[in-house]
Scaffold this active site. Structure first.
Site, PDB file in Angstrom:
ATOM      1  N   GLU A 166      -6.599   4.921   7.777  1.00 28.02           N
ATOM      2  CA  GLU A 166      -6.369   6.334   7.444  1.00 28.02           C
ATOM      3  C   GLU A 166      -7.606   6.955   6.814  1.00 28.02           C
ATOM      4  O   GLU A 166      -7.812   8.167   6.888  1.00 28.02           O
ATOM      5  CB  GLU A 166      -5.138   6.457   6.531  1.00 28.02           C
ATOM      6  CG  GLU A 166      -3.860   6.294   7.342  1.00 28.02           C
ATOM      7  CD  GLU A 166      -2.674   5.739   6.563  1.00 28.02           C
ATOM      8  OE1 GLU A 166      -2.687   5.776   5.325  1.00 28.02           O
ATOM      9  OE2 GLU A 166      -1.742   5.253   7.235  1.00 28.02           O
TER      10      GLU A 166
ATOM     11  N   ASN B 161       0.862  -1.185   0.000  1.00 24.90           N
ATOM     12  CA  ASN B 161       0.000   0.000   0.000  1.00 24.90           C
ATOM     13  C   ASN B 161       0.897   1.233   0.000  1.00 24.90           C
ATOM     14  O   ASN B 161       1.487   1.582   1.016  1.00 24.90           O
ATOM     15  CB  ASN B 161      -0.894  -0.023   1.248  1.00 24.90           C
ATOM     16  CG  ASN B 161      -1.692   1.257   1.401  1.00 24.90           C
ATOM     17  OD1 ASN B 161      -1.818   2.042   0.457  1.00 24.90           O
ATOM     18  ND2 ASN B 161      -2.236   1.497   2.597  1.00 24.90           N
TER      19      ASN B 161
ATOM     20  N   LYS C 271       0.072   4.308  -0.416  1.00 25.39           N
ATOM     21  CA  LYS C 271      -0.561   5.532   0.105  1.00 25.39           C
ATOM     22  C   LYS C 271      -0.302   6.684  -0.888  1.00 25.39           C
ATOM     23  O   LYS C 271      -0.343   6.471  -2.084  1.00 25.39           O
ATOM     24  CB  LYS C 271      -0.047   5.815   1.513  1.00 25.39           C
ATOM     25  CG  LYS C 271      -0.111   4.553   2.393  1.00 25.39           C
ATOM     26  CD  LYS C 271       0.148   4.787   3.832  1.00 25.39           C
ATOM     27  CE  LYS C 271       0.051   3.447   4.573  1.00 25.39           C
ATOM     28  NZ  LYS C 271       0.091   3.569   6.006  1.00 25.39           N
TER      29      LYS C 271
ATOM     30  N   GLU D 161      -5.478  -4.539  10.941  1.00 27.78           N
ATOM     31  CA  GLU D 161      -4.470  -3.493  11.077  1.00 27.78           C
ATOM     32  C   GLU D 161      -4.755  -2.673  12.326  1.00 27.78           C
ATOM     33  O   GLU D 161      -5.562  -1.733  12.289  1.00 27.78           O
ATOM     34  CB  GLU D 161      -4.498  -2.569   9.860  1.00 27.78           C
ATOM     35  CG  GLU D 161      -4.117  -3.249   8.555  1.00 27.78           C
ATOM     36  CD  GLU D 161      -3.503  -2.262   7.577  1.00 27.78           C
ATOM     37  OE1 GLU D 161      -2.366  -2.471   7.173  1.00 27.78           O
ATOM     38  OE2 GLU D 161      -4.162  -1.265   7.248  1.00 27.78           O
TER      39      GLU D 161
ATOM     40  N   GLY E 216       2.327   2.706  10.691  1.00 26.03           N
ATOM     41  CA  GLY E 216       3.266   3.820  10.490  1.00 26.03           C
ATOM     42  C   GLY E 216       3.974   4.261  11.755  1.00 26.03           C
ATOM     43  O   GLY E 216       4.587   5.327  11.795  1.00 26.03           O
TER      44      GLY E 216
ATOM     45  N   SER F 205       3.349  -1.615  10.502  1.00 26.66           N
ATOM     46  CA  SER F 205       4.795  -1.608  10.739  1.00 26.66           C
ATOM     47  C   SER F 205       5.470  -2.947  10.419  1.00 26.66           C
ATOM     48  O   SER F 205       6.396  -3.371  11.106  1.00 26.66           O
ATOM     49  CB  SER F 205       5.109  -1.165  12.176  1.00 26.66           C
ATOM     50  OG  SER F 205       4.684   0.169  12.368  1.00 26.66           O
TER      51      SER F 205
ATOM     52  N   HIS G 255      -9.630   1.427   5.086  1.00 28.22           N
ATOM     53  CA  HIS G 255      -8.295   1.577   5.684  1.00 28.22           C
ATOM     54  C   HIS G 255      -8.385   2.558   6.854  1.00 28.22           C
ATOM     55  O   HIS G 255      -9.149   3.521   6.817  1.00 28.22           O
ATOM     56  CB  HIS G 255      -7.305   2.092   4.628  1.00 28.22           C
ATOM     57  CG  HIS G 255      -5.888   2.071   5.138  1.00 28.22           C
ATOM     58  ND1 HIS G 255      -5.386   3.075   5.918  1.00 28.22           N
ATOM     59  CD2 HIS G 255      -4.902   1.151   5.021  1.00 28.22           C
ATOM     60  CE1 HIS G 255      -4.131   2.783   6.250  1.00 28.22           C
ATOM     61  NE2 HIS G 255      -3.820   1.613   5.708  1.00 28.22           N
TER      62      HIS G 255
HETATM   63  P1  PGA Z   1       2.743   0.684   7.633  1.00 30.90           P
HETATM   64  O1  PGA Z   1       1.287   0.844   6.992  1.00 30.90           O
HETATM   65  O2  PGA Z   1       3.300  -0.625   7.117  1.00 30.90           O
HETATM   66  O3  PGA Z   1       3.516   1.871   7.162  1.00 30.90           O
HETATM   67  O4  PGA Z   1       2.566   0.647   9.118  1.00 30.90           O
HETATM   68  C1  PGA Z   1       0.428  -0.257   6.843  1.00 30.90           C
HETATM   69  C2  PGA Z   1      -0.849   0.174   6.222  1.00 30.90           C
HETATM   70  O5  PGA Z   1      -1.275   1.311   6.444  1.00 30.90           O
HETATM   71  O6  PGA Z   1      -1.504  -0.590   5.496  1.00 30.90           O
END
Ligand code: PGA
Length: 255
Positions: A99, A10, A12, A169, A175, A215, A97
Site C-alpha cells: 500500500e 497490521n 493499517k 505479499e 484485502g 487475505s 508494504h
Molecule cells: P489483508 O492485508 O490480510 O487484509 O489482505 C494484509 C496486509 O496488507 O499486510
C-alpha cells in the site's frame, strides 16, 4: 533449530488509541493459550505504538510501526524517523508494504533507504515484497520479487539480512479475499530463500523468517502454516478482530 513463527497484525489506518490498548490488554491475557513457538507482533498506527508497548510490557509480544522515513531528522513534515519509532518502543517496522509502494509511490530505491534506516536504528524490519496481478499473469512474479530484493539489499550486509524478516505479499491477494494458493506461496518463499542464500550464504538463508500475507484468515491459516517454508503470517483485515487473530495464531503448531 526451527524458526519461530511470527504472526503479525497490521491494523493499517484502523483503531483509536483506546481500542488498540484494549486489544493489546486482551491479547496479553490470551498469550498463555497460544503455541510457545509463536511470536506475536501488533502493528498499530503511530499514535498507538507507545500505548500498545505499555499495555504489553513484560509480555511475550511485540509492537511494530507501519512505516518510517529514511532520514534521521529534518524538514519532512508528516514523517517519522527510525529513531522516533524506536523511541516509542517499537521493535519491528514494516518497510515497503504494497500500500506504500502502490498508493504512495514508494520506489525500490526508497524502500532500500527505509530498510537501511530501520536497520541502523536497531529495529527489525519486515520487508514486504510481492508482484501485482498483471505481473503474475505475465509470468514475471519471480523477476519482480528478485528485483525488489536486489534493490532493497543492494548496499546491505549479511548481518543486515540476518536482522530482517521478509513478508511475501502478492499485491492481488491483499484485502481482496483471494489468498494465494499454498503451493504458489511456498514456491515464492523458496525463490526468496534461494535468492538470500546466493547473496548472503546458507546460514542466513536458513535462519531467515519469511511470512506470507494477503487475505489470511482463521480458515486458511493452518494450510499456509502447514509448510515449513511459511515462517509466519502478516495479517491485515482479519487481525482487526482479536478472536479472529487469535484463531490465526492458534494455527501455529510447529514447536
Ligand atoms: P489483508 O492485508 O490480510 O487484509 O489482505 C494484509 C496486509 O496488507 O499486510
Amino acid at each position: 533449530m526451527p524458526r519461530a513463527r511470527l504472526i503479525a497484525a497490521n491494523w493499517k489506518m484502523h483503531k483509536s488509541i483506546s481500542e488498540a490498548v484494549a486489544y493489546a490488554q486482551e491479547m496479553r491475557t490470551a498469550l498463555p493459550t497460544l503455541p510457545a513457538s509463536c511470536d506475536i507482533v501488533l502493528i498499530p498506527s503511530f499514535f498507538a505504538v507507545r500505548p500498545a508497548v505499555e499495555a504489553l510490557a513484560g509480555a511475550r509480544a511485540w509492537v511494530g510501526a507501519q512505516d518510517l522515513h529514511w532520514e534521521a531528522s529534518g524538514a519532512f513534515t508528516g514523517e517519522v524517523s527510525a529513531a522516533m519509532v524506536k523511541d516509542a518502543g517499537a521493535m519491528y517496522v514494516l518497510v515497503g508494504h504494497s500500500e506504500r509502494r502502490h498508493g504512495f509511490a514508494e520506489t525500490d530505491p526508497i524502500v532500500a533507504k527505509k530498510l537501511g534506516a530501520a536497520l541502523g536504528a536497531g529495529l527489525t524490519p519486515i520487508l514486504c515484497v510481492g508482484e501485482t496481478l498483471s505481473e503474475r499473469e505475465s509470468g514475471l512474479e519471480d523477476h519482480v520479487v528478485e528485483r525488489q530484493l536486489a534493490v532493497a539489499f543492494g548496499d546491505k550486509s549479511a548481518e543486515d539480512a540476518r536482522s530482517t524478516v521478509i513478508a511475501y505479499e502478492p499485491v492481488w491477494a491483499i484485502g481482496t479475499g483471494h489468498t494465494a494458493k499454498v503451493s504458489d506461496a511456498v514456491t515464492m518463499h523458496r525463490t526468496i530463500r534461494k535468492w538470500v542464500q546466493e547473496r548472503f550464504g546458507s546460514p542466513i538463508a536458513k535462519a531467515l523468517r519469511i511470512q506470507y500475507g494477503g487475505s489470511v484468515n482463521p480458515s486458511n491459516a493452518a494450510d499456509l502454516l502447514a509448510s515449513d517454508e511459511v515462517d509466519g503470517l502478516l495479517v491485515g483485515g482479519a487481525s482487526l478482530d482479536l478472536a479472529s487473530f487469535l484463531g490465526i495464531a492458534r494455527a501455529v503448531v510447529r514447536s
